[in-house]
Design an enzyme around this catalytic site. Structure first.
Site, PDB file in Angstrom:
ATOM      1  N   LYS A  36      27.864  27.997 -36.060  1.00 30.55           N
ATOM      2  CA  LYS A  36      27.735  27.706 -37.571  1.00 30.55           C
ATOM      3  C   LYS A  36      28.751  26.744 -37.975  1.00 30.55           C
ATOM      4  O   LYS A  36      29.620  26.368 -37.307  1.00 30.55           O
ATOM      5  CB  LYS A  36      28.138  29.252 -38.213  1.00 30.55           C
ATOM      6  CG  LYS A  36      29.298  29.617 -38.260  1.00 30.55           C
ATOM      7  CD  LYS A  36      29.500  31.066 -38.711  1.00 30.55           C
ATOM      8  CE  LYS A  36      30.951  31.777 -38.635  1.00 30.55           C
ATOM      9  NZ  LYS A  36      31.039  33.219 -38.933  1.00 30.55           N
ATOM     10  N   ARG A 129      31.325  43.504 -46.171  1.00 24.84           N
ATOM     11  CA  ARG A 129      30.984  42.147 -46.470  1.00 24.84           C
ATOM     12  C   ARG A 129      29.342  42.066 -46.427  1.00 24.84           C
ATOM     13  O   ARG A 129      28.894  42.766 -46.992  1.00 24.84           O
ATOM     14  CB  ARG A 129      31.792  41.383 -45.817  1.00 24.84           C
ATOM     15  CG  ARG A 129      31.940  39.825 -46.172  1.00 24.84           C
ATOM     16  CD  ARG A 129      32.913  39.141 -45.381  1.00 24.84           C
ATOM     17  NE  ARG A 129      32.129  38.689 -44.057  1.00 24.84           N
ATOM     18  CZ  ARG A 129      32.694  38.083 -43.122  1.00 24.84           C
ATOM     19  NH1 ARG A 129      33.895  37.542 -43.192  1.00 24.84           N
ATOM     20  NH2 ARG A 129      32.026  37.882 -41.929  1.00 24.84           N
ATOM     21  N   TYR A 257      54.162  10.788 -53.474  1.00 23.07           N
ATOM     22  CA  TYR A 257      54.121  11.304 -54.779  1.00 23.07           C
ATOM     23  C   TYR A 257      55.258  12.265 -54.983  1.00 23.07           C
ATOM     24  O   TYR A 257      55.704  13.165 -54.150  1.00 23.07           O
ATOM     25  CB  TYR A 257      52.936  11.858 -55.364  1.00 23.07           C
ATOM     26  CG  TYR A 257      51.839  11.215 -55.087  1.00 23.07           C
ATOM     27  CD1 TYR A 257      51.480   9.926 -55.816  1.00 23.07           C
ATOM     28  CD2 TYR A 257      50.478  11.601 -54.301  1.00 23.07           C
ATOM     29  CE1 TYR A 257      50.548   9.125 -55.806  1.00 23.07           C
ATOM     30  CE2 TYR A 257      49.377  10.752 -54.148  1.00 23.07           C
ATOM     31  CZ  TYR A 257      49.372   9.365 -55.000  1.00 23.07           C
ATOM     32  OH  TYR A 257      48.270   8.697 -54.948  1.00 23.07           O
ATOM     33  N   MET A 305      45.605  12.079 -50.486  1.00 20.10           N
ATOM     34  CA  MET A 305      44.213  12.170 -50.267  1.00 20.10           C
ATOM     35  C   MET A 305      43.685  11.410 -48.917  1.00 20.10           C
ATOM     36  O   MET A 305      43.017  11.922 -48.122  1.00 20.10           O
ATOM     37  CB  MET A 305      43.290  11.595 -51.491  1.00 20.10           C
ATOM     38  CG  MET A 305      41.767  11.747 -51.194  1.00 20.10           C
ATOM     39  SD  MET A 305      40.763  11.161 -52.426  1.00 20.10           S
ATOM     40  CE  MET A 305      41.289  12.157 -54.048  1.00 20.10           C
TER      41      MET A 305
END
Ligand SMILES: *Cc1c(COP(=O)(O)O)cnc(C)c1O
Length: 363
Positions: A36, A129, A257, A305
């Site tokens: 998956k 679940r 940053y 990013m």
């Protein structure tokens, strides 16, 4: 041919080797490998073919779309899908020979309109679940047996999934699972495929292997839990790129940053063109390392990013040098499970969250 700038080198032979090793460590009549989420980020088709090469005889995916994509790719081995939307098209899936794990009577009724589909029951034995809840299991089992005896479906499996909370919790789930098998037997159904254990439970508890085990993460060479880091499986994905810039900093110069990191003394930093959009966890800011030319250096400053910055000190690192971000630690590259520790997550999340810009290439 130039190599893609950002690449995940996938070693299919390694997946096959891992599956072979896992089959010897946790043998069962049948071995299912879970492919998956695009083969846990490795490429679903590549992972599926490698798993079958390694001796798996079943494939598992979450939903029917993933199953049909494998059929379109020409993968003909048995496949099971277990997570369904209320309006999933079981007709197309079962016509393509996809086995459906049914969690609700609604799933069973939809399957009864297909052409004698292969069905496994998915029961919740304590994970809380997916799978029929405790109160709904008797009716699911009753209706499934009825449809089976009427020839509308072929009820050839029953499955559940462990929570891994503790040994006691897993063993108690096993008892619940056995009671569902007994309930089916009382209704004269003895399904060939009885499967409860994923990687961790299969390795931890021989009694939970039943007739089939489902290996996901371990097939890709990652640990399903911290205490299972030395099983011998090895990562099949190596994320690589290239140093795109270097620069000399003076003491006090800040990087990225908010200047979370400043050079204490003059040093060289290397710019690496991978960031959180590519799957580098931002949460690893301040903790991560990468290998450049086989040597480990710390990532400094905020993960951005598109970019991370590596402090290489006075090492002769240059534009164009090879960077390995995660992969097999035998060549000095950090293991995906180390990245998981640095980002306070699990290896599963590291390999499955590779971004779209990262190109998968065969090794
Ligand atoms: C994802 C999944 C697995 C594989 O689990 P691993 O921990 O990766 O081995 C097995 N069974 C089910 C039902 C799953 O959803």
């Amino acid at each position: 041919m130039t190599r893609p700038l950002r690449r995940a080198v996938i070693d299919a032979g390694r997946i096959a080797d891992n599956v072979r090793l896992l089959r010897s460590l946790a043998p069962a009549d049948h071995t299912l490998v879970v492919v998956k989420a695009n083969g846990y980020g490795h490429g679903a088709e590549t992972a599926a073919r490698a798993a079958l090469d390694g001796g798996a005889d079943w494939l598992g995916v979450a939903d029917v779309t993933e199953a049909l994509e494998l059929r379109v790719a020409g993968v003909s081995a048995p496949i099971i899908a277990w997570l369904h939307s209320p309006d999933d098209d079981f007709l197309a899936a079962t016509a393509a020979g996809v086995t459906i794990a049914a969690s609700t009577v609604g799933h069973l009724e939809a399957l009864a309109r297909c052409d004698r589909p292969s069905v496994h029951l998915k029961v919740d034995t304590g994970l809380g679940r997916n799978g029929a809840g405790r109160d709904d299991i008797p009716e699911l089992v009753r209706r499934a047996a009825e449809l089976h005896h009427a020839g509308a479906i072929v009820l050839d499996g029953v499955m559940s999934h462990c929570s891994g909370t503790s040994r006691e919790a897993d063993l108690s789930q096993a008892e619940e699972f056995q009671s569902v098998i007994d309930r089916l037997r009382d209704l004269r159904v003895e399904p060939e495929y009885r499967h409860l254990a994923a990687s961790a439970a299969a390795l931890d508890h021989p009694s939970l292997r039943h007739s089939m085990v489902r290996f996901g993460i371990a097939a890709y060479g990652l640990a399903p839990a911290p205490h299972l880091r030395d099983t011998g499986v090895r990562p099949a994905m190596r994320v690589e790129t290239t140093v795109v810039l270097t620069k000399r900093l003076r003491a006090g110069d800040g990087v990225s940053y908010n200047h979370l990191w400043r050079a204490e003394e003059s040093t060289t930093v290397a710019l690496i063109p991978l960031g959180y959009a590519d799957g580098i966890p931002r949460a690893a800011t301040g903790h991560a390392w990468v290998a450049i030319n086989g040597e480990r250096f710390p990532v400094v400053g905020r993960v951005a990013m598109d970019q991370i910055v590596v402090n290489v000190g006075d090492s002769p690192v240059q534009i164009g040098d090879d960077v390995s971000v995660w992969g097999d630690p035998l060549d000095g590259t950090p293991h995906p499970d180390e990245w998981a520790d640095w980002a306070d997550t699990i290896g599963y999340e590291i390999v499955t969250r590779l971004g779209n810009r990262v190109v998968r290439v065969p090794s």
